[in-house]
Motif scaffolding. Structure first.
Motif, PDB file in Angstrom:
ATOM      1  N   PHE A 187       0.849  -1.191   0.000  1.00  0.00           N
ATOM      2  CA  PHE A 187       0.000   0.000   0.000  1.00  0.00           C
ATOM      3  C   PHE A 187       0.887   1.245   0.000  1.00  0.00           C
ATOM      4  O   PHE A 187       1.820   1.356   0.803  1.00  0.00           O
ATOM      5  CB  PHE A 187      -0.878   0.055   1.250  1.00  0.00           C
ATOM      6  CG  PHE A 187      -1.977  -0.988   1.298  1.00  0.00           C
ATOM      7  CD1 PHE A 187      -2.394  -1.649   0.169  1.00  0.00           C
ATOM      8  CD2 PHE A 187      -2.586  -1.290   2.511  1.00  0.00           C
ATOM      9  CE1 PHE A 187      -3.405  -2.600   0.228  1.00  0.00           C
ATOM     10  CE2 PHE A 187      -3.604  -2.235   2.577  1.00  0.00           C
ATOM     11  CZ  PHE A 187      -4.011  -2.894   1.432  1.00  0.00           C
ATOM     12  N   THR A 188       0.575   2.198  -0.874  1.00  0.00           N
ATOM     13  CA  THR A 188       1.262   3.492  -0.889  1.00  0.00           C
ATOM     14  C   THR A 188       0.215   4.593  -0.897  1.00  0.00           C
ATOM     15  O   THR A 188      -0.651   4.621  -1.787  1.00  0.00           O
ATOM     16  CB  THR A 188       2.160   3.638  -2.126  1.00  0.00           C
ATOM     17  OG1 THR A 188       3.107   2.566  -2.161  1.00  0.00           O
ATOM     18  CG2 THR A 188       2.912   4.962  -2.086  1.00  0.00           C
ATOM     19  N   ALA A 189       0.284   5.489   0.089  1.00  0.00           N
ATOM     20  CA  ALA A 189      -0.698   6.569   0.186  1.00  0.00           C
ATOM     21  C   ALA A 189      -0.385   7.649  -0.841  1.00  0.00           C
ATOM     22  O   ALA A 189       0.690   8.244  -0.817  1.00  0.00           O
ATOM     23  CB  ALA A 189      -0.694   7.157   1.595  1.00  0.00           C
ATOM     24  N   VAL A 190      -1.325   7.897  -1.738  1.00  0.00           N
ATOM     25  CA  VAL A 190      -1.193   8.999  -2.685  1.00  0.00           C
ATOM     26  C   VAL A 190      -1.563  10.298  -1.987  1.00  0.00           C
ATOM     27  O   VAL A 190      -0.904  11.325  -2.131  1.00  0.00           O
ATOM     28  CB  VAL A 190      -2.084   8.764  -3.918  1.00  0.00           C
ATOM     29  CG1 VAL A 190      -1.986   9.942  -4.896  1.00  0.00           C
ATOM     30  CG2 VAL A 190      -1.694   7.460  -4.615  1.00  0.00           C
ATOM     31  N   THR A 191      -2.642  10.243  -1.203  1.00  0.00           N
ATOM     32  CA  THR A 191      -3.028  11.326  -0.298  1.00  0.00           C
ATOM     33  C   THR A 191      -3.145  10.714   1.088  1.00  0.00           C
ATOM     34  O   THR A 191      -3.002   9.496   1.246  1.00  0.00           O
ATOM     35  CB  THR A 191      -4.387  11.939  -0.703  1.00  0.00           C
ATOM     36  OG1 THR A 191      -5.431  10.962  -0.460  1.00  0.00           O
ATOM     37  CG2 THR A 191      -4.403  12.346  -2.170  1.00  0.00           C
ATOM     38  N   ALA A 192      -3.412  11.534   2.099  1.00  0.00           N
ATOM     39  CA  ALA A 192      -3.724  10.963   3.408  1.00  0.00           C
ATOM     40  C   ALA A 192      -4.898  10.008   3.228  1.00  0.00           C
ATOM     41  O   ALA A 192      -5.869  10.316   2.529  1.00  0.00           O
ATOM     42  CB  ALA A 192      -4.081  12.073   4.393  1.00  0.00           C
ATOM     43  N   CYS A 193      -4.800   8.831   3.829  1.00  0.00           N
ATOM     44  CA  CYS A 193      -5.845   7.833   3.621  1.00  0.00           C
ATOM     45  C   CYS A 193      -5.894   6.853   4.787  1.00  0.00           C
ATOM     46  O   CYS A 193      -4.999   6.820   5.642  1.00  0.00           O
ATOM     47  CB  CYS A 193      -5.623   7.075   2.308  1.00  0.00           C
ATOM     48  SG  CYS A 193      -4.049   6.202   2.205  1.00  0.00           S
ATOM     49  N   ALA A 194      -6.951   6.077   4.804  1.00  0.00           N
ATOM     50  CA  ALA A 194      -7.100   5.030   5.815  1.00  0.00           C
ATOM     51  C   ALA A 194      -7.793   3.846   5.169  1.00  0.00           C
ATOM     52  O   ALA A 194      -8.713   4.012   4.351  1.00  0.00           O
ATOM     53  CB  ALA A 194      -7.900   5.527   7.015  1.00  0.00           C
ATOM     54  N   VAL A 195      -7.345   2.645   5.518  1.00  0.00           N
ATOM     55  CA  VAL A 195      -7.940   1.429   4.977  1.00  0.00           C
ATOM     56  C   VAL A 195      -8.288   0.496   6.131  1.00  0.00           C
ATOM     57  O   VAL A 195      -7.510   0.329   7.077  1.00  0.00           O
ATOM     58  CB  VAL A 195      -6.990   0.742   3.963  1.00  0.00           C
ATOM     59  CG1 VAL A 195      -5.672   0.349   4.624  1.00  0.00           C
ATOM     60  CG2 VAL A 195      -7.655  -0.463   3.329  1.00  0.00           C
ATOM     61  N   LEU A 196      -9.467  -0.072   6.067  1.00  0.00           N
ATOM     62  CA  LEU A 196      -9.943  -1.025   7.069  1.00  0.00           C
ATOM     63  C   LEU A 196      -9.727  -2.429   6.529  1.00  0.00           C
ATOM     64  O   LEU A 196     -10.230  -2.780   5.460  1.00  0.00           O
ATOM     65  CB  LEU A 196     -11.432  -0.786   7.347  1.00  0.00           C
ATOM     66  CG  LEU A 196     -12.186  -1.849   8.158  1.00  0.00           C
ATOM     67  CD1 LEU A 196     -11.569  -2.044   9.526  1.00  0.00           C
ATOM     68  CD2 LEU A 196     -13.660  -1.471   8.283  1.00  0.00           C
ATOM     69  N   ASP A 197      -8.960  -3.235   7.256  1.00  0.00           N
ATOM     70  CA  ASP A 197      -8.686  -4.621   6.879  1.00  0.00           C
ATOM     71  C   ASP A 197      -9.429  -5.577   7.792  1.00  0.00           C
ATOM     72  O   ASP A 197      -9.445  -5.394   9.016  1.00  0.00           O
ATOM     73  CB  ASP A 197      -7.186  -4.922   6.976  1.00  0.00           C
ATOM     74  CG  ASP A 197      -6.441  -4.647   5.684  1.00  0.00           C
ATOM     75  OD1 ASP A 197      -7.064  -4.133   4.736  1.00  0.00           O
ATOM     76  OD2 ASP A 197      -5.235  -4.944   5.614  1.00  0.00           O
ATOM     77  N   VAL A 198     -10.028  -6.595   7.197  1.00  0.00           N
ATOM     78  CA  VAL A 198     -10.637  -7.694   7.952  1.00  0.00           C
ATOM     79  C   VAL A 198      -9.892  -8.965   7.568  1.00  0.00           C
ATOM     80  O   VAL A 198      -9.825  -9.314   6.388  1.00  0.00           O
ATOM     81  CB  VAL A 198     -12.139  -7.835   7.635  1.00  0.00           C
ATOM     82  CG1 VAL A 198     -12.701  -9.083   8.311  1.00  0.00           C
ATOM     83  CG2 VAL A 198     -12.904  -6.603   8.084  1.00  0.00           C
ATOM     84  N   LEU A 199      -9.316  -9.645   8.547  1.00  0.00           N
ATOM     85  CA  LEU A 199      -8.478 -10.818   8.308  1.00  0.00           C
ATOM     86  C   LEU A 199      -9.193 -12.087   8.737  1.00  0.00           C
ATOM     87  O   LEU A 199      -9.659 -12.194   9.872  1.00  0.00           O
ATOM     88  CB  LEU A 199      -7.163 -10.692   9.082  1.00  0.00           C
ATOM     89  CG  LEU A 199      -6.418  -9.358   8.992  1.00  0.00           C
ATOM     90  CD1 LEU A 199      -5.186  -9.400   9.880  1.00  0.00           C
ATOM     91  CD2 LEU A 199      -6.034  -9.054   7.563  1.00  0.00           C
ATOM     92  N   GLY A 200      -9.258 -13.052   7.850  1.00  0.00           N
ATOM     93  CA  GLY A 200      -9.901 -14.301   8.217  1.00  0.00           C
ATOM     94  C   GLY A 200      -9.155 -15.516   7.655  1.00  0.00           C
ATOM     95  O   GLY A 200      -9.162 -15.729   6.440  1.00  0.00           O
ATOM     96  N   PRO A 201      -8.542 -16.308   8.512  1.00  0.00           N
ATOM     97  CA  PRO A 201      -8.261 -16.041   9.923  1.00  0.00           C
ATOM     98  C   PRO A 201      -7.112 -15.044  10.068  1.00  0.00           C
ATOM     99  O   PRO A 201      -6.404 -14.779   9.088  1.00  0.00           O
ATOM    100  CB  PRO A 201      -7.848 -17.427  10.455  1.00  0.00           C
ATOM    101  CG  PRO A 201      -7.263 -18.123   9.261  1.00  0.00           C
ATOM    102  CD  PRO A 201      -8.035 -17.635   8.074  1.00  0.00           C
ATOM    103  N   PRO A 202      -6.893 -14.497  11.269  1.00  0.00           N
ATOM    104  CA  PRO A 202      -5.814 -13.519  11.469  1.00  0.00           C
ATOM    105  C   PRO A 202      -4.442 -14.191  11.463  1.00  0.00           C
ATOM    106  O   PRO A 202      -4.323 -15.414  11.490  1.00  0.00           O
ATOM    107  CB  PRO A 202      -6.139 -12.913  12.834  1.00  0.00           C
ATOM    108  CG  PRO A 202      -6.904 -13.981  13.550  1.00  0.00           C
ATOM    109  CD  PRO A 202      -7.699 -14.689  12.487  1.00  0.00           C
ATOM    110  N   TYR A 203      -3.399 -13.361  11.436  1.00  0.00           N
ATOM    111  CA  TYR A 203      -2.038 -13.888  11.510  1.00  0.00           C
ATOM    112  C   TYR A 203      -1.863 -14.689  12.802  1.00  0.00           C
ATOM    113  O   TYR A 203      -2.410 -14.343  13.853  1.00  0.00           O
ATOM    114  CB  TYR A 203      -1.011 -12.757  11.493  1.00  0.00           C
ATOM    115  CG  TYR A 203      -0.861 -12.072  10.149  1.00  0.00           C
ATOM    116  CD1 TYR A 203      -0.235 -12.720   9.084  1.00  0.00           C
ATOM    117  CD2 TYR A 203      -1.321 -10.768   9.957  1.00  0.00           C
ATOM    118  CE1 TYR A 203      -0.080 -12.092   7.852  1.00  0.00           C
ATOM    119  CE2 TYR A 203      -1.176 -10.132   8.721  1.00  0.00           C
ATOM    120  CZ  TYR A 203      -0.551 -10.809   7.683  1.00  0.00           C
ATOM    121  OH  TYR A 203      -0.401 -10.183   6.455  1.00  0.00           O
TER     122      TYR A 203
END
Length: 265
Positions: A187-203
């Protein structure tokens, strides 16, 4: 005690009895009322818990369950609050859900998601995503550096580019799977940004789901016996090499979760 009600059929003089209002009916109504009052993030938590209840490494949820999570994510993204400043780099993690907040030019290095299904929903801003999937049935760990000035023969593995594009919120949820969909991404932010990740199953290191980071090299940088691609397709392939990640490569500080309370039932 149940409430009984009868209705007379005027023409046939027949009677029919309405269903009794039982405790189970009452519980169902209470459950529906609770669903209506539930915050979007609570609904997301409940939905993920149901979808991944019997899941494990490498198990992909049915398409109907994938759509359920995507539908809830749309609601979450439109109502989410309690995010850090748009210039702050931070990670908010709660249960199997994580929010990455990046300032302009902020980067989350190329990494994998072994045996996992991951939903990524951009909450605001513009982000560049570049992702890869492994190329099957291709030998690796036997590479030769084309640059003869070096004696190194690093362990590399061939991957194909899946996505290499800018995304601006609002946009569709990105989904990656254990073996396709761009399981390794950056992921590279072009502008200020936020992303919500849902992991199934988690690490989980004990379960073999360790997060591995990679360097990506152009296809032409290495030569592996028996591996060729057409000249016009070389930009669609890359050699990935595992790397150690340093703290300075991940300047992401944790931030407290201050959103709606999540109740674990």
């Amino acid at each position: 005690m149940g409430i009984e009600t009868t209705l007379a059929d005027r023409k046939g003089k027949e009677f029919c009895e309405l269903p009794k209002v039982t405790n189970s009916n009452s519980k169902a109504r209470k459950s529906r009322r609770r669903q209506k009052k539930m915050s979007p993030v609570q609904k997301l938590f409940e939905t993920c818990k149901e979808v991944f209840a019997s899941g494990g490494t490498g198990i992909v949820p049915p398409s109907r369950d994938i759509q359920r999570i995507c539908s809830v994510l749309v609601v979450c993204s439109s109502r989410w609050s309690a995010l850090p400043s748009q210039e702050q780099r931070a990670l908010i993690f709660v249960h199997r859900m994580g929010i990455f907040c990046l300032p302009p030019s902020g980067v989350i290095p190329l990494h994998n998601h072994p045996g996992m299904t991951v939903f990524s929903k951009l909450l605001f801003g513009t982000m560049h995503i570049k992702s890869y999937d492994w190329v099957a049935d291709v030998p690796h760990n036997t590479s030769t550096n084309v640059d003869s000035s070096t004696d190194t023969t690093p362990d590399v593995r061939l991957a194909k580019v899946k996505v290499d594009s800018d995304f601006t919120a609002p946009c569709n949820t990105s989904i990656l799977y254990p073996a396709d969909g761009g399981n390794m991404h950056c992921f590279t932010a072009v502008t200020a940004c936020a992303v919500l990740d849902v992991l199934g199953p988690p690490y989980s290191d004990p379960d073999g789901r360790h997060c591995t980071y990679y360097h990506a090299f152009p296809f032409s940088d290495f030569s592996v016996d028996g591996v060729t691609v057409p000249e016009e397709e070389k930009e669609s392939y890359a050699w990935l090499q595992e790397r150690e990640i340093l703290l300075e490569d991940l300047p992401v500080g944790g931030a407290p979760y201050t959103g709606p309370k999540i109740v674990e039932s």
